[in-house]
Design an enzyme around this catalytic site. Structure first.
Site, mmCIF file in Angstrom:
data_model
loop_
_atom_site.group_PDB
_atom_site.id
_atom_site.type_symbol
_atom_site.label_atom_id
_atom_site.label_comp_id
_atom_site.label_asym_id
_atom_site.label_seq_id
_atom_site.Cartn_x
_atom_site.Cartn_y
_atom_site.Cartn_z
ATOM 1 N N GLU A 292 0.805 -1.221 0.000
ATOM 2 C CA GLU A 292 0.000 0.000 0.000
ATOM 3 C C GLU A 292 0.840 1.275 0.000
ATOM 4 O OE1 GLU A 292 -3.137 0.223 -0.459
ATOM 5 O OE2 GLU A 292 -3.772 -1.846 -0.185
ATOM 6 N N SER B 66 -50.419 -25.876 42.550
ATOM 7 C CA SER B 66 -49.827 -26.551 43.708
ATOM 8 C C SER B 66 -48.327 -26.313 43.853
ATOM 9 C CB SER B 66 -50.093 -28.055 43.628
ATOM 10 O OG SER B 66 -51.481 -28.313 43.778
#
Length: 673
Positions: free
Chosen positions: A88, A358
Site C-alpha cells: 500500500e 400446587s
C-alpha cells in the site's frame, strides 16, 4: 545587452518574490492546518455478549452493520503490518502524508488519459478519505484528501495513523479492520497471523469483491504472491521465506450462513438490564465495542431448547417458559421465554399472569415448619368446607379428579400426592399472612392476598420468581440475588460495571432441609412427578402445579433451580396431555444440563435429626413397629416416645443421627449391635 540584463534581473526578482510569497503561504497553511482540529468522527465497534465460559452469545454491529474490533498496533502481527506497508505505501515512514512523486505520476496519467482514475494515495490519504470524505473520483476530493492527510501527519504519530488505518479499512463481508477480518477468515486474532496469512489478508482491501478468499480463492492467492514479492523487494523478508509462505496451506474458516441468534430471550433481557438499570446507552451497547460477560451457560441453554423442542409442537399455540438458576450464587444458567422467538418475542419467564397452582404449596409448608409444624402433623383427606373471615365466608376446595385418601395423612403424603385439603388446613392453621410474609422473603413480589385459596396457588406469579424462590430452599435458606450480568467492559477493557453478589439468610437452614427432604417424595412412587423419575439420575426435589390453564414443574438439585411453565398466552384451558409436558421438560433439562456433574446429596444442616418413625402412631419406631420410615426433623421437634415397648430389649432407634440418650446408652447400643 543591458536590456536583457535588466529583464533577467526583473525575472529573478519576480521569481524570488513568488518564492517568498509561496513560502509564506505554505507556512501560513502549515500554521492553519496545525491549529485546526480534525473533524469529529465516530468509529463503530462490535459489541459482544459472552456466556460464563467466554463463548460469544451474540454480536452487535450498529445501524451501519460494521463488524469491527479495534486492536492496538502492538497487538497486530508484524508480518501483517509489513505486508500492508509493502503493497500500500512502502514510503509511509518517509513522507508527510502524501507522496509527491506518486501524485505527479498519477496526475500525468490522468491528464494523458483525460481521466481521474489513478490513485497513488498513501496510507494517510486513504485513512483521511475513509474517515472524512466520500470516494468520489474528483481532483477536488484529492486535494482535500491531501490537506487532511497533512493535518493528520501534524497531529498524530506515524504509528497512530497506521493503527487507525488497520482498524478502519474494509475487508469485505461487513468486516472492518484487521481483527474482524482475521477472526472471520481464519478464526484467530490478528496477533497470531503467519506470514502467509498476513500476505493473503493484506491483499483483500484492494478489492474485497475480487480478492476475498470466500469469493475467488485463485485471485486471493495471486494477490498474495504479488504482496510476498513486494515484501522481498523492500527487504521485509527473504525470497526463501516468500516461497515457503506461498506454498503454505491456509485454513480458511467456511463462511458462516445467517443463523438464528442463540439465547435470544436472554440476550434481550441482558440488553434491557444494561440500558435501563446499569446506564449503558443504546449507542454504546449496539456499536461501542463493549463486552458484556454474563452468567448464562450456552451448553445448558442448548439443552433447554432441545428439551422444549422435543416436547412442544411448533404448529400449535401452546407456549412454554423455562428459567434455570444456580442457587449457590443466583446466576441465571438458561432462559427460554417461548418456543419460537422468531414468531413471538414476548418473554414469558417474566409474565406475572400465571397461577402456580400446587407449585406454590412449598411456601405454605415452609411457613408451617418454621412455626412448629412437623411432617407428623395430620389432617383428614376428604371433601371439606372451610370457614374463614370469622366464620363469615366458606371455601370448598377439591382434590384433582376428586381423589381423596379418606383418612388422616401427614405432610409427606400431602406433598407427594399434592393433597389440596391438607394444604388449606395448613394455611388456615398457620395463618395466610405468615405465608405471604414468607413468600415475600423468598422473592415473590407479585400481589398475594390472605385467602385460603392462596395455598392452592390462585394468585399469579412469574417463572422468574418461582425459580429464584425455590433456589433459596435448595441453598439452605440463603438468598443469592438472581444475576444475569457479571461484568461489563468498554472497548479499552476498562470495567464499567461489576456485579457485587449479595447473599442473605432469609430462612433457617434446618427448615429448608426438612422441606427439601419432603419434596423429594414428589419423584418417588405415588408422587405427582413419579412418571419422570426414570429420567432423573440424581437427588432432586420439586413440586408440580396444574390449573385449568397452566402446567408447572418447579424443582431443584443442589446445583440448579428450574421453573418450567406450559400454557396458552390467552388463558385458554389446557388438556390433560398438555398438562403433562412441563415435568419431562424439567427432567430432561436438569439431567442434560448437569450431565458432567456427579450426583450430589442435599447437605444436612447441623440442627437436623433423622429418626425412624411409625407412620401410624407418629412416634419413634423400634422393633415392635416394623413398618417404619426415616424422617428428618428440626432438632427438638422430633418425637420422643416410642410406638410400643421394644421386643426383648430397650427401645432403640438406629436411624437417629443425633440420639438424645446418654453416651453410656450409645455405647451399649453399639456393643449390642
Amino acid at each position: 545587452m543591458f536590456r536583457w540584463s535588466r529583464l533577467v534581473q526583473t525575472l529573478l526578482s519576480v521569481l524570488f518574490l513568488c518564492f517568498i510569497v509561496s513560502a509564506v503561504a505554505l507556512f501560513a497553511l502549515f500554521l492553519y492546518l496545525r491549529a485546526q482540529s480534525l473533524p469529529v468522527t465516530t468509529v463503530t465497534q462490535t459489541s459482544q455478549i459472552f456466556d460464563i465460559h467466554d463463548e460469544v452469545i451474540d454480536s452487535f454491529h450498529g445501524t451501519n452493520n460494521q463488524n469491527r474490533h479495534i486492536v492496538a498496533l502492538k497487538d497486530i502481527a508484524p508480518t501483517l503490518v509489513q505486508a500492508t506497508l509493502a503493497i500500500e505505501d512502502h514510503r509511509f515512514y518517509e513522507h508527510w502524508g502524501f507522496d509527491p512523486r506518486g501524485m505527479a505520476r498519477a496526475v500525468l496519467k490522468d491528464v494523458k488519459t483525460l481521466s481521474k482514475e489513478q490513485g497513488a494515495s498513501t496510507i494517510t490519504q486513504q485513512l483521511a478519505r475513509n474517515l472524512y470524505l466520500t470516494h468520489d473520483r474528483t481532483w477536488t476530493r484529492k486535494i482535500k484528501e491531501a490537506m487532511y492527510a497533512m493535518q493528520m501527519e501534524m497531529q498524530l504519530s506515524k504509528d497512530q495513523i497506521l493503527e487507525q488505518y488497520l482498524n478502519q479499512i474494509y475487508y469485505g463481508h461487513a468486516a472492518y479492520g484487521i481483527e474482524a477480518a482475521s477472526l472471520m477468515f481464519l478464526g484467530k486474532s490478528s496477533k497470531d497471523l503467519t506470514l502467509a496469512e498476513s500476505a493473503l489478508l493484506a491483499g483483500i482491501p484492494k478489492g474485497p469483491k475480487f480478492y476475498s478468499p470466500y469469493l475467488d480463492m485463485k485471485n486471493a492467492k495471486d494477490r498474495q504472491k504479488i504482496i510476498l514479492e513486494a515484501m522481498v523487494k523492500y527487504d521485509y523478508i527473504t525470497q526463501t521465506e516468500a516461497d515457503q509462505a506461498l506454498h503454505e496451506t491456509l485454513n480458511i474458516i467456511p463462511k458462516k450462513e445467517e443463523q438464528s441468534v442463540e439465547a435470544p430471550y436472554f440476550r434481550d433481557y441482558v440488553k434491557t438490564l444494561a440500558i435501563d438499570k446499569l446506564g449503558i446507552n443504546d449507542t454504546a451497547f449496539d456499536a461501542g465495542g463493549i463486552k458484556i460477560f454474563t452468567t448464562l451457560d450456552l451448553t445448558a441453554q442448548r439443552v433447554a431448547e432441545k428439551a422444549i423442542a422435543e416436547q412442544m409442537n411448533s404448529k400449535d399455540e401452546l407456549q412454554v417458559a423455562l428459567i434455570a438458576i444456580d442457587p449457590r450464587n443466583g446466576y441465571i444458567k438458561a432462559m427460554v421465554g417461548g418456543k419460537d422467538y422468531n414468531t413471538n418475542q414476548f418473554n414469558r419467564v417474566f409474565a406475572t399472569t400465571r397461577q402456580p397452582g400446587s407449585s406454590f404449596k412449598p411456601f405454605v409448608y415452609l411457613t408451617a415448619l418454621a412455626n412448629h409444624f412437623t411432617v407428623l402433623n395430620q389432617y383428614k383427606s376428604e371433601p371439606t368446607e372451610f370457614t374463614y373471615d370469622d366464620g363469615k365466608k366458606t371455601y370448598t376446595p377439591n382434590n384433582f379428579d376428586d381423589q381423596y385418601e379418606k383418612t388422616e395423612i401427614d405432610m409427606r403424603k400431602a406433598i407427594a400426592k399434592s393433597d389440596n385439603i391438607y394444604a388449606v388446613h395448613t394455611i388456615i392453621d398457620v395463618g395466610a399472612d405468615k405465608v405471604i410474609e414468607m413468600a415475600h422473603k423468598m422473592g415473590i413480589t407479585s400481589e398475594l392476598k390472605p385467602l385460603p385459596s392462596l395455598a392452592l396457588g390462585t394468585f399469579p406469579v412469574s417463572p422468574f420468581e418461582m425459580a429464584g424462590a425455590f433456589g433459596i430452599i435448595a441453598n439452605q435458606g440463603i438468598k443469592a440475588e438472581t444475576t444475569a450480568i457479571i461484568r461489563i467492559e468498554d472497548s479499552q477493557g476498562h470495567v464499567l460495571y461489576e456485579d457485587e453478589p449479595e447473599k442473605q439468610q432469609v430462612v433457617e437452614a434446618p427448615y429448608t432441609y426438612v422441606l427439601t427432604n419432603l419434596m423429594q417424595s414428589v419423584f418417588e412412587q405415588g408422587g405427582t412427578g413419579y412418571r419422570v423419575a426414570n429420567i432423573m439420575k440424581r437427588p432432586v426435589a420439586g413440586k408440580t402445579g396444574t390449573t385449568d390453564t397452566d402446567s408447572w414443574m418447579v424443582g431443584f438439585t443442589p446445583e440448579l433451580s428450574t421453573a418450567v411453565w406450559v400454557g396458552y398466552d390467552r388463558d385458554r384451558s389446557i388438556n390433560s396431555l398438555e398438562s403433562r409436558k412441563a415435568a419431562p421438560i424439567f427432567a430432561e433439562f436438569t439431567e442434560g444440563a448437569l450431565s458432567a456433574v456427579p450426583p450430589k446429596l442435599f447437605e444436612v444442616p447441623a440442627d437436623v435429626v433423622n429418626v425412624y418413625i411409625d407412620p401410624v402412631s407418629g412416634k419413634l419406631a423400634n422393633d415392635a413397629c416394623p413398618d417404619s420410615r426415616m424422617e428428618a426433623f428440626v432438632m427438638g421437634s422430633e418425637p420422643t416416645e416410642y410406638c410400643a415397648k421394644a421386643i426383648g430389649n430397650e427401645p432403640t432407634n438406629k436411624g437417629n443421627d443425633h440420639n438424645n440418650s446418654s453416651w453410656w446408652n450409645n455405647l451399649k447400643s453399639w456393643w449390642n449391635d
